[in-house]
Design an enzyme around this catalytic site. Structure first.
Site, PDB file in Angstrom:
ATOM      1  CB  SER A 124      -6.172 -12.775  -6.801  1.00  0.00           C
ATOM      2  OG  SER A 124      -4.909 -12.284  -6.403  1.00  0.00           O
ATOM      3  CE1 TYR A 149      -8.432  -7.967  -5.876  1.00  0.00           C
ATOM      4  CE2 TYR A 149      -6.282  -9.046  -5.576  1.00  0.00           C
ATOM      5  CZ  TYR A 149      -7.368  -8.856  -6.242  1.00  0.00           C
ATOM      6  OH  TYR A 149      -7.660  -9.630  -7.489  1.00  0.00           O
ATOM      7  CE  LYS A 153     -10.893 -10.898  -6.325  1.00  0.00           C
ATOM      8  NZ  LYS A 153     -12.115 -11.050  -7.273  1.00  0.00           N
ATOM      9  CG  PHE A 218       5.760   1.756  -7.183  1.00  0.00           C
ATOM     10  CD1 PHE A 218       5.851   3.156  -7.106  1.00  0.00           C
ATOM     11  CD2 PHE A 218       4.762   1.417  -7.680  1.00  0.00           C
ATOM     12  CE1 PHE A 218       4.829   4.004  -7.651  1.00  0.00           C
ATOM     13  CE2 PHE A 218       3.244   1.842  -8.390  1.00  0.00           C
ATOM     14  CZ  PHE A 218       3.567   3.470  -8.051  1.00  0.00           C
TER      15      PHE A 218
HETATM   16  N1  UFG Z   1       4.734  -1.285 -10.283  1.00  0.00           N
HETATM   17  C1  UFG Z   1       5.541  -0.275 -10.417  1.00  0.00           C
HETATM   18  N2  UFG Z   1       4.887   1.027 -10.864  1.00  0.00           N
HETATM   19  C2  UFG Z   1       3.768   1.409 -11.291  1.00  0.00           C
HETATM   20  C3  UFG Z   1       2.818   0.230 -11.140  1.00  0.00           C
HETATM   21  C4  UFG Z   1       3.430  -1.195 -10.799  1.00  0.00           C
HETATM   22  O1  UFG Z   1       6.590  -0.304 -10.239  1.00  0.00           O
HETATM   23  O2  UFG Z   1       3.164   2.328 -11.851  1.00  0.00           O
HETATM   24  C5  UFG Z   1       5.045  -2.371  -9.793  1.00  0.00           C
HETATM   25  C6  UFG Z   1       4.598  -2.890  -8.726  1.00  0.00           C
HETATM   26  O3  UFG Z   1       5.230  -2.193  -7.385  1.00  0.00           O
HETATM   27  C7  UFG Z   1       4.591  -4.487  -8.555  1.00  0.00           C
HETATM   28  C8  UFG Z   1       4.485  -4.763 -10.029  1.00  0.00           C
HETATM   29  O4  UFG Z   1       4.797  -3.491 -10.808  1.00  0.00           O
HETATM   30  O5  UFG Z   1       6.081  -4.692  -8.198  1.00  0.00           O
HETATM   31  C9  UFG Z   1       3.185  -5.094 -10.502  1.00  0.00           C
HETATM   32  O6  UFG Z   1       2.291  -4.361  -9.858  1.00  0.00           O
HETATM   33  P1  UFG Z   1       0.734  -4.435 -10.547  1.00  0.00           P
HETATM   34  O7  UFG Z   1       0.038  -3.253  -9.871  1.00  0.00           O
HETATM   35  O8  UFG Z   1       0.728  -4.255 -12.020  1.00  0.00           O
HETATM   36  O9  UFG Z   1       0.271  -5.966 -10.144  1.00  0.00           O
HETATM   37  P2  UFG Z   1       0.199  -6.405  -8.647  1.00  0.00           P
HETATM   38  O10 UFG Z   1       1.149  -7.676  -8.655  1.00  0.00           O
HETATM   39  O11 UFG Z   1       0.249  -5.542  -7.555  1.00  0.00           O
HETATM   40  O12 UFG Z   1      -1.353  -6.878  -8.710  1.00  0.00           O
HETATM   41  C10 UFG Z   1      -1.919  -7.615  -9.813  1.00  0.00           C
HETATM   42  C11 UFG Z   1      -3.382  -7.248  -9.966  1.00  0.00           C
HETATM   43  C12 UFG Z   1      -4.024  -7.877  -8.716  1.00  0.00           C
HETATM   44  C13 UFG Z   1      -3.761  -9.370  -8.720  1.00  0.00           C
HETATM   45  C14 UFG Z   1      -2.285  -9.558  -8.740  1.00  0.00           C
HETATM   46  C15 UFG Z   1      -1.993 -10.998  -8.844  1.00  0.00           C
HETATM   47  O13 UFG Z   1      -3.372  -5.705  -9.670  1.00  0.00           O
HETATM   48  O14 UFG Z   1      -5.576  -7.830  -8.777  1.00  0.00           O
HETATM   49  O15 UFG Z   1      -1.655  -8.984  -9.863  1.00  0.00           O
HETATM   50  O16 UFG Z   1      -0.648 -11.432  -8.900  1.00  0.00           O
HETATM   51  F1  UFG Z   1      -4.231  -9.978  -7.773  1.00  0.00           F
END
Ligand code: UFG
Length: 336
Positions: A124, A149, A153, A218
């Site tokens: 990741s 998390y 990894k 968020f």
């Molecule tokens: N977000 C929102 N509202 C939501 C969900 C997410 O605003 O309901 C925002 C989050 O705060 C973040 C962005 O959208 O800023 C992306 O969030 P995700 O949860 O879609 O993805 P993440 O970047 O947190 O993590 C994802 C995967 C991980 C991986 C990572 C690698 O969940 O497993 O990308 O960049 F490791």
């Protein structure tokens, strides 16, 4: 070649299985179906004309692993099984260390016993420390893990590097995923998480389909152009193709390869919502909420190494990712 895909019924795993079939390989799925629908093998059959052999169970189950390796002539393993929600890992780190670290140890132990030393590992972008300049570049970057998390990894990467240092038979690709979204263009497989989605795109799709009333963004006070977090979103089919290229690479190279799979293009949360609305014509009501624990403001991939070493280049646009994600969501939720 028979390729064992742990988590093969999951979002990323199912797309990898589809591409393995398209390339003439035979996927063998090991999945506990904790975050996968039971009809995925049937959908894969509809998509590829090939019904994969499926073992239902936990990747930490040594007896089951022994059985799988004894029953099928496995030539290589693609390990995608694991827990993957950044926010959940902050509140329940135990769950993450148990699944992601113990799972890898059980798997590699069984592989070595059965003489299988080729492994493509789902790593990741969150293994990189947020102190690195963007784009995140393989090689001399600082690795720290930006959440529990991410640290599972990173520990898994260390384990695999140590195994390869101790035994020259190991051939390991550490694929550092950025943010996979989208779905196979058939609309048959895609991201359909159990319960409330943690990730942005499945949440957008459920709001667009009327399953949930609104999306919460968020935080909009991050130091980015529009104040929302920026990520490097990559089409899951492009990502899956990277696994086939990694297998081809490992057929010719021993040791450990660490490589990013991304597009190199940062997109903000608001940017992704706007693109989705424009590309699909669907309204997505949203409100701004507080920041989510564990999130970092902005990162994206350096893509040169994937291109040079694997010949990998992400082909799909963000619009395409949105359209494909929506096609799958419409099929799943009977959208408007
Ligand atoms: N977000 C929102 N509202 C939501 C969900 C997410 O605003 O309901 C925002 C989050 O705060 C973040 C962005 O959208 O800023 C992306 O969030 P995700 O949860 O879609 O993805 P993440 O970047 O947190 O993590 C994802 C995967 C991980 C991986 C990572 C690698 O969940 O497993 O990308 O960049 F490791």
């Amino acid at each position: 070649m028979n390729v064992l895909v742990t988590g093969g019924a999951g979002y990323i795993g199912s797309h990898i299985c589809a591409q393995l079939c398209a390339c003439g390989h035979t996927p063998v799925i090991l999945d506990d179906f904790s975050n996968a629908k039971p009809d995925i093998p049937a959908r894969l059959q509809q998509l590829t004309g090939q019904r994969p052999v499926v073992y239902r169970g936990d990747v930490r189950d040594a007896a089951l692993l022994d059985h799988v390796f004894a029953a099928a002539e496995i030539g290589a393993v693609i390990h995608t099984a694991g827990k993957k929600a950044v926010g959940e890992s902050v509140t329940d780190p135990q769950l993450y260390y148990e699944n992601n670290v113990h799972g890898l140890l059980a798997l590699t132990k069984a592989m070595a016993v059965h003489g299988v030393f080729t492994l493509v590992f789902s790593s990741s972008a969150t293994v990189y420390s947020e102190t690195n300049p963007v784009p995140y570049r393989e090689g001399n970057a600082v690795l720290a893990g930006t959440s529990p998390y991410g640290r599972t990894k990173l520990i898994a990467e260390w384990i695999l590097k140590d195994l390869a240092a101790a035994d020259a038979r190991w051939r390991v690709a550490l694929l550092r995923y950025f943010n996979p979204i989208g779905a196979d263009p058939s609309g048959l497989i895609g991201d359909d998480p159990a319960g409330v989605p943690n990730n942005l795109m499945p949440y957008i799709c459920q709001v667009a389909a009327g399953v949930r009333p609104e999306l919460t963004v968020f935080g909009n006070d991050y130091p980015t152009a529009d104040g929302t977090c920026e990520r490097d979103y990559i089409h899951v089919s492009d990502l899956a193709a990277g696994h086939i290229q990694a297998l081809e690479y490992l057929a010719a190279h021993a040791g450990v390869l660490e490589v990013n799979l991304g597009t190199g293009q940062p997109v903000s949360v608001l940017g992704l919502i706007e693109t989705f609305i424009k590309a699909t014509g669907q309204p997505v009501p949203y409100r701004i909420g507080p920041r989510r624990a564990g999130d970092i403001p902005a990162y994206y991939a350096a893509v040169e190494k994937a291109k040079t070493v694997l010949g990998f280049e992400a082909a799909c646009s963000v619009e395409q990712m949105c359209c494909d994600a929506w096609r799958f969501a419409k099929n799943s939720y009977g959208g408007i």
